[in-house]
Design a protein around this motif. Structure first.
Motif, mmCIF file in Angstrom:
data_model
loop_
_atom_site.group_PDB
_atom_site.id
_atom_site.type_symbol
_atom_site.label_atom_id
_atom_site.label_comp_id
_atom_site.label_asym_id
_atom_site.label_seq_id
_atom_site.Cartn_x
_atom_site.Cartn_y
_atom_site.Cartn_z
ATOM 1 N N SER A 37 -7.732 -22.173 28.419
ATOM 2 C CA SER A 37 -7.425 -22.699 29.880
ATOM 3 C C SER A 37 -6.480 -23.989 29.661
ATOM 4 O O SER A 37 -5.597 -24.035 30.651
ATOM 5 N N PRO A 38 -6.788 -25.024 28.975
ATOM 6 C CA PRO A 38 -5.995 -26.069 29.337
ATOM 7 C C PRO A 38 -4.373 -25.815 28.741
ATOM 8 O O PRO A 38 -3.569 -26.409 29.380
ATOM 9 N N TYR A 39 -4.339 -25.141 27.782
ATOM 10 C CA TYR A 39 -3.077 -24.836 27.497
ATOM 11 C C TYR A 39 -2.311 -23.808 28.547
ATOM 12 O O TYR A 39 -1.127 -24.152 28.740
ATOM 13 N N TYR A 40 -3.080 -23.131 29.115
ATOM 14 C CA TYR A 40 -2.713 -22.192 30.145
ATOM 15 C C TYR A 40 -1.916 -22.917 31.442
ATOM 16 O O TYR A 40 -1.188 -22.909 31.749
ATOM 17 N N GLN A 41 -3.057 -24.097 31.855
ATOM 18 C CA GLN A 41 -2.538 -24.828 32.848
ATOM 19 C C GLN A 41 -1.450 -25.721 32.504
ATOM 20 O O GLN A 41 -0.856 -26.102 33.355
ATOM 21 N N GLU A 42 -1.233 -26.136 31.489
ATOM 22 C CA GLU A 42 -0.103 -27.042 30.877
ATOM 23 C C GLU A 42 1.066 -26.180 31.075
ATOM 24 O O GLU A 42 2.263 -26.619 31.268
ATOM 25 N N LEU A 43 1.047 -24.769 30.677
ATOM 26 C CA LEU A 43 2.268 -23.998 30.981
ATOM 27 C C LEU A 43 2.368 -24.048 32.143
ATOM 28 O O LEU A 43 3.788 -23.923 32.604
ATOM 29 N N LEU A 44 1.449 -23.388 33.158
ATOM 30 C CA LEU A 44 2.053 -23.448 34.626
ATOM 31 C C LEU A 44 2.476 -24.740 35.217
ATOM 32 O O LEU A 44 3.297 -24.381 36.325
ATOM 33 N N ALA A 45 1.999 -25.877 34.640
ATOM 34 C CA ALA A 45 2.691 -27.140 35.109
ATOM 35 C C ALA A 45 4.009 -27.484 34.731
ATOM 36 O O ALA A 45 4.637 -28.578 35.132
ATOM 37 N N GLN A 46 4.521 -26.822 33.582
ATOM 38 C CA GLN A 46 6.032 -27.258 33.043
ATOM 39 C C GLN A 46 6.964 -26.881 34.224
ATOM 40 O O GLN A 46 6.984 -25.928 35.042
#
Length: 82
Positions: A37-46
């Motif tokens: 989840s943290p990596y997924y959220q980071e991807l969406l925030a790029q």
């Protein structure tokens, strides 16, 4: 050759887009609720850029779009086009 013909037929049907959206939504839900989840959220925030000179095509009010905003505003608009 034998796989290409059925895939082409499936892609030409109206249900193909619905199935693709459903599978993608299920996959995103699984990833969003997993340890990834943290990596997924980071991807969406790029932030996303498509620049020509000093002009960024993917910006709104001089604010660069994030991947999530691009999906919501851009891709969903195209996906649900009549």
């Amino acid at each position: 050759m034998t796989i290409v013909r059925p895939m082409r037929h499936f892609a030409s049907t109206n249900m193909a887009a619905s199935i693709l959206l459903f599978v993608t939504a299920i996959g995103a839900g699984i990833v969003a609720n997993s340890p990834l989840s943290p990596y997924y959220q980071e991807l969406l925030a790029q932030e996303v850029y498509l620049q020509i000179g000093n002009f960024n095509l993917l910006s709104h009010g001089w604010h660069n779009l994030t991947v999530l905003e691009l999906i919501n505003d851009g891709l969903m608009t195209i996906f649900f086009w009549p």
